[in-house]
Design an enzyme around this catalytic site. Structure first.
Site, PDB file in Angstrom:
ATOM      1  N   ASP A 117       4.626   2.164  -2.229  1.00  0.00           N
ATOM      2  CA  ASP A 117       6.023   2.515  -1.992  1.00  0.00           C
ATOM      3  C   ASP A 117       6.411   2.399  -0.522  1.00  0.00           C
ATOM      4  OD1 ASP A 117       6.540   3.098  -4.628  1.00  0.00           O
ATOM      5  OD2 ASP A 117       5.983   5.203  -4.430  1.00  0.00           O
ATOM      6  N   ILE A 327       7.121  14.701   5.939  1.00  0.00           N
ATOM      7  CA  ILE A 327       5.916  13.946   5.591  1.00  0.00           C
ATOM      8  C   ILE A 327       6.101  12.450   5.832  1.00  0.00           C
ATOM      9  CG2 ILE A 327       4.194  13.537   3.796  1.00  0.00           C
ATOM     10  CD1 ILE A 327       4.464  16.482   4.601  1.00  0.00           C
TER      11      ILE A 327
END
Length: 419
Positions: A117, A327
Site C-alpha cells: 500500500d 504512524i
C-alpha cells in the site's frame, strides 16, 4: 479486467458477521513455517488476495503450498532457497517477513524490497539494524536487502520505534540464534502475540510476548505445528464503524474484544451502545454520532488501519473532529476522495480537521490502499444515490467476501468487472 463497487446509500446495516483470521498475522505465520522442515498447517486463514501472493513467495523458496479454503498447508523441505523471487515479493509489503526466517535457517537471505500500500515510507533500517546486532551483515543491493551470517548470536536489541515488521523479523531470526536475545521497545500487537504462540508451539523459548520487552533463548531446531490464526481485529473494527456509520446494529464474532478495547471505547463516546462477549461484541447506533478526536498510535493505541473508518464516521458526526496520524505520513491521501463525497475535511500536516455534515453525496472515488478503500465504502453507505468505488483490488487484499457480507447485513453493493 478491473473491478469496482457500486454502493447504494441509505441502508441501515443489521445482523451478525463473523471475522476470519487476521491478514496481519497469517502472512507472518506462513513465513515462520520456513523455520522448520516438515508440514505446517494453518487454520482460520482469510481468503484474501495476499495469501496466494505469500504462497507464491514460499513456492519460490522451495516449499509446496496448498490452499484449501480456510486452511493453508505448507510443506517445507530440508533444503530451501535463500533468494525470494522479486516479482512475487513486490506484490505486497508483508513479503519482507521472510527475511528473518531465511537468515536464521539459511544464514543468508536475499529479499527484494517489497511493494504494498502507498501509505508512506516504510524503510527497513530497523530490520537491518536488529539483524546486524544478532551478527548478520546486511546491505541493499540491486533492489534487494541482503543479509548474511555464519551464525547468529543472541544480543540486546532496542528498537527506536515499536515497529511490527522489525519485531517480527528479529523474533524469527533470534529463535535459532545461539544464546539469549532481549528485544526492547518491541511491538505489542495481538498479531505479534499470535506469532509468538506459534513459535512457542514449534519449540521456541520466548517470554514477554504482549509486553514491550520480549526475551528469546535460541534453540537448535524447531518442528512444524498446526495453528489457528487469531481473529482479524481490523476487519472486526471496520464492521463496528459500519454499524455506527449507518446507525445500525451489528454483532461481530470471531474476535477477542480486548484487542479492540480503545476502538470500542471511542464508539461509546460517539453515542453507540456496545456490548462485549468472550468471542465478540455488538455495536448499536441509534442517533446521529457525536464528533470525537482520534490519534493513531501503536497497540494498545488507536490503530492506524482503522483511521480511514474513523474519519468516515467523523464526516457525518455532529461537531468538529481532529484526527492525528502518527504512524504513516501518507495515510491521508484518501481525504481528497472523501471531499468528492461532500465531506468537509482539511489536511494540516499530520492532522485532519473534519466538520460533520448531515449527509454525503455520491460520486466516483478511488481507493489508494486497503483501508482507505473500506473507509470509502462506508462513506458510500451514508451518501445519497450510488457511489462508485474504483481500484477495489486493494480492498480484496484485506477483506474476504466484503461485498457478500455487506449485502447480508442489508446493504446494496454490487461488484462490476470492466476491461
Amino acid at each position: 479486467m478491473k473491478d469496482h463497487f457500486l454502493v447504494t446509500g441509505g441502508a441501515r446495516l443489521e445482523g451478525a458477521v463473523k471475522v476470519d483470521g487476521a491478514k496481519n498475522s497469517v502472512l507472518k505465520l506462513m513465513s515462520a513455517s520456513l523455520l522448520a522442515e516438515g508440514t505446517t498447517v494453518l487454520h482460520n486463514c482469510p481468503e484474501i488476495a495476499d495469501v496466494p501472493y505469500m504462497a507464491d513467495v514460499l513456492r519460490g523458496l522451495g516449499c509446496e503450498v496448498e490452499l484449501e479454503g480456510p486452511d493453508v498447508v505448507i510443506h517445507t523441505p530440508a533444503e530451501i532457497s535463500c533468494d525470494a523471487d522479486i516479482d512475487a515479493v513486490r506484490q505486497f509489503r508483508a513479503s519482507v517477513c521472510v527475511l528473518g526466517p531465511l537468515t536464521a535457517r539459511c544464514h543468508r537471505a536475499v529479499v527484494a524490497l517489497p511493494g504494498g500500500d502507498a501509505i508512506g515510507s516504510r524503510p527497513l533500517d530497523m530490520h537491518q539494524s536488529g539483524l546486524e546486532k544478532l551478527g548478520a551483515h546486511t546491505r541493499i543491493e540491486h533492489g534487494c536487502v541482503v543479509a548474511q551470517a555464519d551464525r547468529l548470536r543472541g544480543a540486546s536489541v532496542k528498537l527506536d520505534f515499536p515497529s511490527v515488521g522489525a519485531t517480527e523479523n528479529i523474533l524469527t531470526a533470534s529463535v535459532l540464534a545461539e544464546g539469549t536475545t532481549v528485544l526492547d521497545n518491541a511491538a505489542r500487537e495481538p498479531e505479534i502475540v499470535d506469532l509468538c504462540h506459534m513459535l512457542q508451539a514449534m519449540g521456541a523459548q520466548i517470554t514477554g510476548e504482549g509486553s514491550n520487552t520480549i526475551t528469546v533463548t535460541g534453540v537448535e531446531r524447531l518442528h512444524p505445528v498446526e495453528h489457528t490464526v487469531v481473529g482479524d481485529r481490523i476487519v472486526a473494527g471496520t464492521w463496528a464503524y459500519a454499524a455506527a456509520m449507518t446507525r445500525g446494529d451489528i454483532t461481530v464474532g470471531g474476535i477477542d474484544p480486548a484487542h479492540l478495547h480503545l476502538v470500542l471505547e471511542k464508539l461509546k463516546l460517539v453515542g453507540a451502545e456496545v456490548e462485549t462477549y468472550p468471542t465478540g461484541f455488538r455495536v448499536v447506533q441509534r442517533e446521529r454520532p457525536t464528533a470525537v478526536d482520534y490519534q493513531t498510535l501503536p497497540f494498545p493505541g488507536f490503530p492506524t488501519d482503522l483511521q480511514p473508518m474513523a474519519l468516515a464516521l467523523c464526516t457525518v458526526s455532529e461537531g468538529m473532529s481532529v484526527i492525528t496520524e502518527n504512524i504513516f505520513e501518507s495515510r491521508f491521501r484518501f481525504v481528497d476522495e472523501m471531499t468528492r463525497l461532500g465531506a468537509d475535511a482539511t489536511i494540516d500536516g499530520h492532522h485532519v480537521v473534519v466538520r460533520g455534515v448531515e449527509r454525503l453525496s455520491s460520486a466516483p472515488v478511488w481507493s489508494s490502499d486497503i483501508r482507505a478503500g473500506a473507509g470509502l465504502v462506508l462513506a458510500g453507505l451514508y451518501a445519497d444515490g450510488v457511489t462508485q468505488v474504483n481500484d477495489v483490488f486493494h480492498i480484496d487484499r484485506g477483506y474476504p467476501g466484503f461485498v457478500e457480507s455487506l449485502n447480508a447485513l442489508g446493504a446494496t453493493v454490487k461488484r462490476v468487472s470492466v476491461e
